[in-house]
Design a protein around this motif. Structure first.
Motif, mmCIF file in Angstrom:
data_model
loop_
_atom_site.group_PDB
_atom_site.id
_atom_site.type_symbol
_atom_site.label_atom_id
_atom_site.label_comp_id
_atom_site.label_asym_id
_atom_site.label_seq_id
_atom_site.Cartn_x
_atom_site.Cartn_y
_atom_site.Cartn_z
ATOM 1 N N TYR A 301 0.863 -1.151 0.019
ATOM 2 C CA TYR A 301 -0.110 -0.145 -0.102
ATOM 3 C C TYR A 301 0.816 1.325 0.137
ATOM 4 O O TYR A 301 0.600 1.991 -0.576
ATOM 5 N N TRP A 302 1.931 1.243 0.753
ATOM 6 C CA TRP A 302 2.797 2.274 0.736
ATOM 7 C C TRP A 302 3.444 2.663 -0.518
ATOM 8 O O TRP A 302 3.594 3.928 -0.925
ATOM 9 N N GLN A 303 4.000 1.711 -1.325
ATOM 10 C CA GLN A 303 4.633 1.932 -2.527
ATOM 11 C C GLN A 303 3.910 2.452 -3.534
ATOM 12 O O GLN A 303 4.338 3.547 -4.277
ATOM 13 N N ASP A 304 2.480 2.049 -3.610
ATOM 14 C CA ASP A 304 1.433 2.850 -4.693
ATOM 15 C C ASP A 304 1.313 4.155 -4.117
ATOM 16 O O ASP A 304 0.994 5.068 -5.093
ATOM 17 N N ARG A 305 1.562 4.741 -2.991
ATOM 18 C CA ARG A 305 1.350 6.135 -2.674
ATOM 19 C C ARG A 305 2.492 6.904 -2.807
ATOM 20 O O ARG A 305 2.515 8.035 -3.304
ATOM 21 N N ILE A 306 3.888 6.466 -2.572
ATOM 22 C CA ILE A 306 4.845 7.383 -2.813
ATOM 23 C C ILE A 306 5.585 6.954 -4.023
ATOM 24 O O ILE A 306 6.528 7.834 -4.260
ATOM 25 N N GLY A 307 5.553 6.012 -4.703
ATOM 26 C CA GLY A 307 6.179 5.630 -6.030
ATOM 27 C C GLY A 307 6.971 4.516 -5.675
ATOM 28 O O GLY A 307 7.790 4.269 -4.647
ATOM 29 N N HIS A 308 7.234 3.766 -6.732
ATOM 30 C CA HIS A 308 8.128 2.359 -6.600
ATOM 31 C C HIS A 308 9.579 2.663 -6.237
ATOM 32 O O HIS A 308 10.270 2.048 -5.683
ATOM 33 N N ARG A 309 9.962 3.671 -7.110
ATOM 34 C CA ARG A 309 11.688 3.923 -7.134
ATOM 35 C C ARG A 309 11.883 4.308 -5.716
ATOM 36 O O ARG A 309 12.722 3.804 -4.843
ATOM 37 N N ARG A 310 11.051 5.396 -5.167
ATOM 38 C CA ARG A 310 11.230 5.809 -3.847
ATOM 39 C C ARG A 310 11.096 4.997 -2.731
ATOM 40 O O ARG A 310 11.876 4.752 -1.856
ATOM 41 N N SER A 311 10.189 4.046 -2.803
ATOM 42 C CA SER A 311 10.100 2.993 -1.989
ATOM 43 C C SER A 311 11.065 2.278 -1.792
ATOM 44 O O SER A 311 11.597 1.479 -0.757
ATOM 45 N N LEU A 312 11.527 1.487 -3.294
ATOM 46 C CA LEU A 312 12.594 0.516 -3.072
ATOM 47 C C LEU A 312 14.226 1.307 -2.694
ATOM 48 O O LEU A 312 14.588 0.552 -1.915
ATOM 49 N N ALA A 313 14.161 2.522 -2.739
ATOM 50 C CA ALA A 313 15.203 3.347 -2.216
ATOM 51 C C ALA A 313 15.262 3.360 -0.661
ATOM 52 O O ALA A 313 16.231 3.090 -0.076
ATOM 53 N N GLY A 314 14.080 3.463 -0.067
ATOM 54 C CA GLY A 314 13.944 3.506 1.500
ATOM 55 C C GLY A 314 14.003 2.148 1.856
ATOM 56 O O GLY A 314 14.859 1.855 3.040
ATOM 57 N N THR A 315 13.825 0.910 1.231
ATOM 58 C CA THR A 315 14.287 -0.508 1.712
ATOM 59 C C THR A 315 15.546 -0.681 1.741
ATOM 60 O O THR A 315 16.224 -1.302 2.450
ATOM 61 N N LEU A 316 16.224 -0.210 0.438
ATOM 62 C CA LEU A 316 17.756 -0.368 0.582
ATOM 63 C C LEU A 316 18.339 0.302 1.466
ATOM 64 O O LEU A 316 19.609 -0.177 2.081
ATOM 65 N N LEU A 317 18.089 1.533 2.034
ATOM 66 C CA LEU A 317 18.687 2.205 3.194
ATOM 67 C C LEU A 317 18.448 1.451 4.554
ATOM 68 O O LEU A 317 19.420 1.343 5.286
ATOM 69 N N ALA A 318 17.394 0.774 4.490
ATOM 70 C CA ALA A 318 17.191 -0.009 5.731
ATOM 71 C C ALA A 318 18.079 -1.256 5.565
ATOM 72 O O ALA A 318 18.685 -1.602 6.702
ATOM 73 N N TRP A 319 18.442 -1.765 4.332
ATOM 74 C CA TRP A 319 19.210 -3.123 4.361
ATOM 75 C C TRP A 319 20.626 -2.607 4.730
ATOM 76 O O TRP A 319 21.398 -3.239 5.468
ATOM 77 N N ILE A 320 20.998 -1.286 4.235
ATOM 78 C CA ILE A 320 22.472 -0.874 4.730
ATOM 79 C C ILE A 320 22.719 -0.685 6.185
ATOM 80 O O ILE A 320 23.548 -1.197 6.666
#
Length: 432
Positions: A301-320
């Motif tokens: 639900y979150w990624q549909d609201r803020i955009g796929h690329r921005r959402s993936l970027a957020g998860t990659l920061l979490a992985w770091i």
């Protein structure tokens, strides 16, 4: 089955067929959860390899060989199955191979010395190759069952069943491990039993799929003969016209390599570095699966609201952050924080990557472009864990350096995400 309407299904498809299809996710998830992540991985390094510095490398090498075999052979197997309308027959053979290979892992403690390592590696290569065949083949049934608008609902239902199946297998194994430990039995006794539990659950649950899921394809009169690599090169040449999709493939190879490290080496790191015992590791992986399920569901639900690329970027920061925390903590409590974040990031990052592939793939070539995405994820499954194993070996068994180096994969994925323009990529896909 009231979670989605009949309108989500193709004409003539009954809900019990979807239930049968979803049961395969339920069946095979125990293999990845118990064998690849929670139990046998740690036992291989700590028990069979006796904690040698090269133990993690040998484990990742076995997995890498299996993934390489799948990359080379799966396109040809899929083409043959399509030509002969034999997806279900090949799925049964693949399932049988994985079940037999998993059960055979129970014999590995009986082989001593380096021969035991070689036997265990051979059985892991065998079982994981057939597991990967089954995973790919069951996905090929999805377009026959669901409409374009219902694909996400049906796929998500199977995804949820998979987490339940994985947790059930792990829960049964954990119960037996606790019982065995209470009687002073060693890992060489209870690990083989967990392999048998996993194999039996896989085989029995898959039978539901074989009974309820029909083969809807019809044999084709003729088809062009081509090798797997020729087919791959042809698809790759077509995909090169779409630069945003190509950047996504490069990004996927990088960050999914880091995700593969988490999947294949989390239990090894927890026991070898942090000091977890087998039953604590199994509880850790159990909770990680719950977090991954929540992450995938909420994140959709979150990624549909803020955009796929921005959402993936957020998860990659979490992985770091996960890599840095895991490399620096020395207590079990501190590692639990890293594992919890990893669980949430795992479900969400995989969901975002698949959604981006769907947006950037031309509507008339979905199978081809998702095939390239699958190739990228398998390549990542080789690069990530194998790099981890090599770094561990080169540093004399220092897995903290290896997990910190894994952060580089996520940083590289983040950088490769920057050139992607989702709107431009979607327009290119629609023009096709």
């Amino acid at each position: 089955m009231a979670l989605f309407p009949q309108s989500a299904l193709q004409p003539g498809v009954r809900k019990r067929e979807v239930f049968g299809w979803a049961m395969y996710d339920f069946a095979n998830s125990g293999y990845t959860t118990v064998v690849i992540t929670a139990v046998f991985a740690a036992y291989f390094v700590g028990g069979i390899a006796q904690g040698a510095p090269w133990g993690a490398f040998a484990w990742t090498l076995a997995l890498s060989i299996s993934y390489g075999l799948v990359m080379v052979t799966m396109p040809a197997i899929g083409a043959w199955a399509d030509l002969h309308a034999a997806k279900k027959r090949v799925l049964i053979l693949a399932t049988s191979g994985c079940v037999v290979g998993t059960a055979a892992l129970a014999l590995t403690p009986r082989v001593d010395g380096f021969s035991g390592v070689l036997v265990a590696m051979a059985l892991v290569i065998f079982s994981n190759t057939f597991y990967s065949y089954g995973e790919s083949l069951t996905g090929a049934f999805l377009p026959e069952l669901a409409t374009a608008d219902g694909m996400g609902k049906v796929s998500g239902w199977g995804w949820g069943f998979g987490y339940i199946g994985g947790m059930l297998a792990l829960g049964l194994c954990l119960a037996y491990v606790l019982w065995a430990q209470s009687r002073g039995l060693p890992a060489a006794h209870f690990v083989p039993v967990t392999m048998l539990i996993t194999a039996v659950l896989y085989g029995v649950a898959a039978c539901v799929t074989f009974v309820l899921l029909p083969e809807r394809a019809v044999p084709q009169a003729r088809a062009e003969k081509s090798s797997a690599w020729r087919q791959l090169r042809s698809t790759f040449r077509e995909a090169r016209k779409y630069r945003d999709f190509m950047w996504l493939l490069a990004c996927t190879v990088s960050y999914q390599g880091g995700v593969a490290v988490a999947i294949t080496l989390a239990a090894i790191y927890a026991e070898q570095v942090i000091g977890f015992v087998p039953n604590e590791t199994m509880v850790l992986i159990f909770v990680l699966n719950i977090a991954a399920a929540l992450g995938a569901f909420v994140f959709g639900y979150w990624q549909d609201r803020i955009g796929h690329r921005r959402s993936l970027a957020g998860t990659l920061l979490a992985w770091i952050a996960v890599c840095v925390i895991a490399a620096s903590v020395t207590t079990k409590g501190g590692f639990w924080w890293a594992a919890s974040i990893a669980g949430l990031a795992m479900g969400s990052s995989q969901s975002a990557g698949r959604a981006m592939t769907g947006v950037l793939a031309p509507p008339g070539q979905l199978a081809e472009f998702f095939g390239l995405w699958t190739f990228a994820t398998r390549l990542a499954s080789i690069i990530g864990p194998l790099s981890y194993g090599l770094i561990t070996w080169a540093t004399g068994g220092n897995q903290r350096v290896a997990i910190l180096a894994t952060a580089v994969l996520f940083v590289a994925g983040l950088l490769m995400l920057l050139p992607i323009d989702m709107r431009r990529g979607r327009e290119a896909a629609l023009r096709a």
